[in-house]
Motif scaffolding. Structure first.
Motif, PDB file in Angstrom:
ATOM      1  N   LEU B 623       0.828  -1.211   0.000  1.00 58.41           N
ATOM      2  CA  LEU B 623       0.000   0.000   0.000  1.00 58.41           C
ATOM      3  C   LEU B 623       0.864   1.263   0.000  1.00 58.41           C
ATOM      4  N   CYS B 624       2.006   1.203   0.672  1.00 56.96           N
ATOM      5  CA  CYS B 624       2.919   2.353   0.632  1.00 56.96           C
ATOM      6  C   CYS B 624       3.366   2.607  -0.803  1.00 56.96           C
ATOM      7  N   LEU B 625       3.722   1.536  -1.491  1.00 53.44           N
ATOM      8  CA  LEU B 625       4.169   1.657  -2.879  1.00 53.44           C
ATOM      9  C   LEU B 625       3.040   2.212  -3.750  1.00 53.44           C
ATOM     10  N   GLU B 626       1.846   1.722  -3.517  1.00 51.96           N
ATOM     11  CA  GLU B 626       0.672   2.140  -4.283  1.00 51.96           C
ATOM     12  C   GLU B 626       0.358   3.625  -4.032  1.00 51.96           C
ATOM     13  N   LEU B 627       0.334   4.012  -2.782  1.00 56.32           N
ATOM     14  CA  LEU B 627      -0.032   5.400  -2.461  1.00 56.32           C
ATOM     15  C   LEU B 627       1.103   6.377  -2.768  1.00 56.32           C
ATOM     16  N   ARG B 628       2.307   5.867  -2.824  1.00 59.30           N
ATOM     17  CA  ARG B 628       3.414   6.732  -3.222  1.00 59.30           C
ATOM     18  C   ARG B 628       3.122   7.398  -4.572  1.00 59.30           C
ATOM     19  N   LYS B 629       2.453   6.639  -5.472  1.00 57.90           N
ATOM     20  CA  LYS B 629       2.205   7.153  -6.825  1.00 57.90           C
ATOM     21  C   LYS B 629       1.356   8.415  -6.805  1.00 57.90           C
ATOM     22  N   CYS B 630       0.490   8.522  -5.806  1.00 62.02           N
ATOM     23  CA  CYS B 630      -0.359   9.719  -5.752  1.00 62.02           C
ATOM     24  C   CYS B 630      -0.096  10.527  -4.483  1.00 62.02           C
ATOM     25  N   ALA B 631       1.101  10.384  -3.923  1.00 59.81           N
ATOM     26  CA  ALA B 631       1.381  11.071  -2.645  1.00 59.81           C
ATOM     27  C   ALA B 631       1.294  12.585  -2.789  1.00 59.81           C
ATOM     28  N   VAL B 632       1.806  13.127  -3.890  1.00 62.54           N
ATOM     29  CA  VAL B 632       1.761  14.582  -4.064  1.00 62.54           C
ATOM     30  C   VAL B 632       0.320  15.077  -4.250  1.00 62.54           C
ATOM     31  N   PRO B 633      -0.468  14.488  -5.166  1.00 60.98           N
ATOM     32  CA  PRO B 633      -1.874  14.902  -5.216  1.00 60.98           C
ATOM     33  C   PRO B 633      -2.600  14.737  -3.869  1.00 60.98           C
ATOM     34  N   LEU B 634      -2.206  13.766  -3.085  1.00 61.89           N
ATOM     35  CA  LEU B 634      -2.862  13.601  -1.784  1.00 61.89           C
ATOM     36  C   LEU B 634      -2.554  14.771  -0.851  1.00 61.89           C
ATOM     37  N   VAL B 635      -1.294  15.156  -0.764  1.00 57.68           N
ATOM     38  CA  VAL B 635      -1.009  16.295   0.122  1.00 57.68           C
ATOM     39  C   VAL B 635      -1.548  17.592  -0.485  1.00 57.68           C
ATOM     40  N   ASP B 636      -1.629  17.658  -1.831  1.00 53.20           N
ATOM     41  CA  ASP B 636      -2.315  18.812  -2.440  1.00 53.20           C
ATOM     42  C   ASP B 636      -3.764  18.869  -1.949  1.00 53.20           C
ATOM     43  N   SER B 637      -4.354  17.699  -1.758  1.00 54.56           N
ATOM     44  CA  SER B 637      -5.759  17.647  -1.314  1.00 54.56           C
ATOM     45  C   SER B 637      -5.936  18.115   0.125  1.00 54.56           C
TER      46      SER B 637
END
Lengths: 729, 729
Positions: B623-637
């Protein structure tokens, strides 16, 4: 409603001083002997006490006012301290001076840093990188006595820290002039964090990419003059700025440096390991990794420092908890001392055990480092293959051990300080109680001299390698020798509930579980390699497992070091003085508490059953209760003067409230003129009472209605005029 | 020696801006919809954006320079901010203003504190403690608009914090003058930590022991004027000092106060709950515990704040990790972004999941608190028994829930900030990157408004009580309803390896293990009671077990709140926008990671087998690997402006090095005169080269030899003279 039954006025509790005296009434051990045992023997203790007295009487080492100094004031005081310390560094035997600095580091971490930048990093770079002639040259220039020069260490850049090989600064050989041109190609290549650069250094040991005849030869070290020592004006091509405020250690002036085509003589490149000839030929010696030995000194010192700062923080927290009273429990006569609460014992006493364990481990780590140093010094071009292998093995072991210990001990130190601070409640938040600045000073220990996370992975990588070696039948030395018992060590378990708490069971528990987590990391690595990943990528992919391996291995290592030290101590200590018996309890607490902290692994690898884990937890509780009885004599045995402790909550007398109140009052004298009353507060309080915004108050609608009727009137009039005109026509 | 094979010059990696843009190229969810989902809906998000714009344009909310202001400068700015904020507090709807302050609290925690001291604590004390007439009186005096008065809150004393009942300050009724005499009997009774007292308050809500006719009636609240609002000179009998430097939040002027026989009218005691008549009769209302409801507002707000500060810290750490490059792995073309390292994902992404989980939990906590408030407001003297029981039950549940959440969420926030700071390497240690001051500001959240450790024990005590209730067959509501499934919930386990990761399995895992640790705490308590301990003592003795119960219960509670919020969200969100699917992954990561963190309990109570724990760990990695892909959009959110983030490492553009370099340079302008070169450095560098101490240089031995020969000569002469004399005689 009915009148409430009133409570009687309480009988006053014993004073903090009386309470503290009672804590010391009957220690179960000889405190002086304990001081010797924890402090590395009588001679070391007496040296430390001599140093403590000296710095207490030195006005430059005044500590009570440090929290209210400005950045420049504290930097100035830092530099002033060099005057007396240079005297000692030149006149004292190295081992004595090292002990002196260990103490000074606890009292004033920022000075320790500034001092270490010159003597440890700058002089260290010269010592390990210079040829014999180059070394003599810099000695004659005054590097040893700080005569006409003060050094700094230019390794890290804005965009590069840990990856030294990736640094961008260049050192290009100009054959025409026989000089190197040192240059910063971009903002991100700016030398950054350079301690001493902002205000106090004349020279810098610059790490830069050596470029000769257009070919890059990797990172090498160049001594570059920065400032005229007579005027301190910057030399041509040097741009320097101040890094400014930091989380802690403001006494050291970190700066940034940009080099713009700065020329230095060819001889200013340190050439012990790589030589550049007048004609631009580059020669490189084999076994350059031997120079990394020097880097280990800092790490080794930081293990001891982590133990010391932990002990200092615990002295404050335990003494305060002994005299602070809060809440009455049941029918007790007075409010309870907070140290009597089981949860408070749980907060502090396992950390105390850990600090003592780290202290004994640091002694062994220092011995290991010193033995390596001796071996490196006797190593030379005439050493044979066996000697070479031997020294490389030793270097590898020392590197891996110090990497793991540096990381986990500095983290432990940081966590201990924070937990001690929080255990003091609100007062822990006051600067004057000392723990907040200790935290801020300690935090950087987890980052510099090898970022902790990276070091744990290096330690983990070494463990994966050791596991391979063990499988291949190599006999492993020292800290990893438990892997020589593969595979049986993997599947041992606690023989019975009755055996749970035996020291040899705890010892086996650590060995078994460490072997299993190392096996797991190794297995993951092998799996990824078999799947076709490259070695480096496979290592990255098992980094979490490497981290866990390093963590469990290191905790077990510390436990074993503690136990071994006690075996040695038991041979020379009179059992009747209670020292060894008490230390054995502390060792037991460290062992069982850290098992509880890592419970998941001990259950997962089935060394203990869930029921045995309950026995472990009950033993943690029991040992906390037992050691609580002598908690104050134990922190007394850490043997820090009130001056070094520098916290009203940690004074030896226990008179915490008076000392704290006086310190706060002295640090914040009454200001006869309020600094901002007239400017801000008076106008704020005296303005007209606010009312709700109310657009109607503007009578806009009436105004609009009026405008409308005026317009209607005008239109009517115009119409009438038109009509009249038409009629006329 | 042989010439070394040179390395080629590297191709330049993409710039930080380019790297950041690539991170945003194809988010797997609609970012604006995610902002709404995490931010409590479109209306709340738009309000927040309006507030962010307003404070960014307000020069008083300049944040870039705060790290170099002196204590008095930052305090002055804090007070200046009141001017505009008072406007909003008077004119805005309470729910809108509360959201405004939530944002202001993230930008400027010290102002939030000073503001909260007046409006939350001082006005709150009056609101909850005053009779209707008293309330009107203080409104007319100007308490709402800060006209002619600014309040502070005088609860804690030097020697008493958490134990309010043990405060020493007295409020003695003087029948002769119909006044109360407020008095500080000793140094340890000095009011301490009083925010606003040092420089900015005119009045204080003083907690003191009510004494009437020589009888102590417990702690009550008195409004005591401190300063003349026209001149700010202290009133007779008031002694005030400055608490000075603190770990953080220096914008608030904490002070200490001593009262020496200060007289206030009888009407200045707040008498809603206890009345003192002219004749000295004391009446007390029943159900005084209902007033504690007001205390819960602060705790509720702190849960939301903990989520917010975590999100702010993570925005900085994740954006920096996305553009920072360090080391090449294998044959990669460029150095890797550090966010690509599995260990770095492990450091940040579980904390991101936790922050999101806390954010959703805070919404539910706020709703629970608001529903309690509504119930308390409609509660009155005419309420019947059922209503009374109902409101008391609700109060109890809200208290226990908020106690656990306040403690663990503020700790989580503190830990998240620290881990984010450390993840930025050396740059995390610079004040200008913002995380160090965030840490120092956050630390106190773990101590005030209920010390976290004490709150966890209260939550644990409530859980022990709930367990008893459940055994007795009482149907438990809300957060502890899993105990309604006793005893079966205690022995369930994961049905098979294939079921390990199913959401309902994770949910059951938390319920089962929470039930077991609560049972354990309850069992220990019962055991001690059976052994004859008093109730309070028995509770103390199982405090570690209560702590564990509260910890595991609260982690599971947060997981369930997150899941429930997602069920609700799924009903209104279009599945094609990817919002719910992504949040489900985040929820899953929070669930499995926190199981891994508490692995010991899940193994001990045999919900999972060791093999299933390996599946859990592998899932955390995946899951870390998976969420890494959208980590920047997530913190943008998380939707914070660069102004609120206030860290060069966290800028939206990714241009971290330029912004950081500019910020450091702007904050540390070149000083044309070195502040201490002439005084300290010049004399240090120019002194005579040091030589080893050498007593022989003094030629002492020659001197002694000379003195000896002189003396010998003298003796010889004397002898000769004697002899001559004798011969003569």
């Amino acid at each position: 409603m009915s009148p409430r039954t009133p409570a009687p006025i309480e009988k006053a509790a014993p004073s903090p001083r009386e309470t503290m005296a009672a804590e010391r009434a009957s220690p179960p051990f000889d405190v002086r002997r304990m001081i010797y045992a924890m402090g590395g023997g009588q001679r070391n203790v007496e040296l430390k006490e001599k140093f403590m007295q000296e710095i207490e009487r030195d006005p430059l080492f005044k500590l009570s006012d440090i929290h209210d100094l400005t950045k420049n004031q504290i930097r100035e005081r830092t530099m002033a301290k060099f005057q007396s310390m240079v005297h000692y560094v030149v006149n004292e035997r190295l081992d004595v001076f090292t002990k002196r600095m260990e103490l000074v580091g606890i009292a004033d971490p920022a000075f320790w840093t500034r001092f270490g930048v010159h003597y440890g990093l700058f002089l260290g770079a010269i010592r390990s990188g210079a040829t014999a002639n180059q070394f003599s040259y810099w000695l004659e220039k005054g590097v040893l006595g700080l005569n006409g020069m003060a050094g700094c260490f230019g390794m890290t850049e804005l965009a590069h820290g840990s990856n030294v090989a990736g640094l961008e600064t260049t050192g290009t050989f100009d054959e025409g002039s026989d000089e190197f041109v040192i240059h910063t190609p971009s903002v991100s290549a700016t030398k950054w964090w350079i301690g001493g650069a902002a205000q106090t250094a004349t020279h810098c040991a610059v790490f830069a990419q050596l470029i000769v005849k257009g070919v890059v030869h990797g990172t090498h070290t160049f001594i570059v003059p920065l400032r005229d020592p007579k005027t301190f004006s910057l030399l041509p091509g040097i741009t320097i700025g101040d890094i400014g405020k930091k989380m802690g250690r403001d006494g050291i002036d970190n700066g940034w440096i940009q080099f713009t085509n700065v020329r230095v003589p060819r001889a200013y490149m340190l050439m012990k390991h790589t030589q550049v000839t007048r004609e631009g030929q580059v020669f490189k010696a084999p076994l350059a990794q031997l120079t990394y030995g020097a880097l280990l000194q800092g790490r080794t010192a930081m293990v001891a420092d982590a133990a010391n700062v932990s002990k200092k923080a615990l002295t404050i927290a335990v003494r305060y908890a002994a005299v602070r009273r809060q809440f009455k429990v049941g029918h007790k006569e007075f409010e309870s001392q907070i140290l009597d609460y089981p949860i408070h014992q749980r907060r502090l006493l396992p950390l105390l055990a850990q600090a003592v364990a780290m202290g004994f481990t640091a002694v062994q780590m220092t011995a290991m480092y010193e033995s390596l140093t001796a071996q490196l010094e006797s190593f030379g071009a005439d050493s044979d293959e066996v000697e070479t292998k031997d020294v490389l093995d030793k270097l590898k072991e020392t590197h891996a051990t110090s990497a793991g210990l540096k990381a986990f001990c500095t983290w432990n130190g940081l966590e201990t300080i924070e937990k001690c601070r929080a255990s003091c409640g609100g007062h822990g938040y006051s600067s004057y109680t000392g723990l907040s600045s200790m935290y801020n000073d300690q935090a950087v220990q987890c980052t510099w001299e090898g970022d902790n996370t990276i070091l744990t992975l290096q330690a983990g990588r070494s463990l994966v390698g050791s596991y391979s070696d063990a499988l291949a039948g190599t006999e492993l030395p020292g800290g990893t020798s438990y892997l020589n018992s593969l595979p049986s060590i993997l599947t041992i378990s606690c023989p019975s509930d009755a055996d749970t708490l035996k020291p040899e069971t705890i010892d086996n528990a650590w060995k078994c579980v460490a072997a299993n987590v190392v096996k797991n990391a190794h297995g993951q690595y092998e799996k990824f390699v078999k799947e076709g990943k490259g070695k480096e990528e496979a290592l990255e992919m098992c980094s979490q497992e490497r981290f866990v391996a390093a963590k469990v291995h290191t905790a077990g290592y510390i436990y074993r070091q503690f136990r071994e030290a006690l075996v040695e101590l038991a041979q020379k200590e009179d059992p009747s003085n209670g020292v060894v018996a008490t230390l054995e309890k502390i060792c037991a607490l460290y062992g069982v508490w850290s098992i509880e902290e890592n419970a998941g692994y001990f259950l997962k690898y089935k060394f203990f059953t869930p029921e045995q884990m309950d026995i472990i937890t009950a033993e943690v509780n029991a040992l906390c209760l037992e050691l609580r009885k002598c908690a104050v004599p134990l922190v007394d045995s850490f043997n820090f003067s009130d001056h070094i402790i520098n916290s009203p909550l940690g004074v030896y007398s226990g008179d915490v409230y008076k000392v704290y109140f006086d310190r706060v009052r002295e640090s914040n004298p009454h200001e006869s003129v309020h600094p901002y009353f007239d400017r801000i507060i008076k106008p704020l309080l005296e303005r007209e009472p606010l009312e709700l915004d109310d657009a109607e108050e503007m009578e806009l609608d009436e105004e609009i209605a009026e405008m409308k009727s005026e317009r209607d009137e005008a239109i009517k009039e115009a119409k009438a005029a038109k009509k009249a005109l038409k009629a006329k026509a």
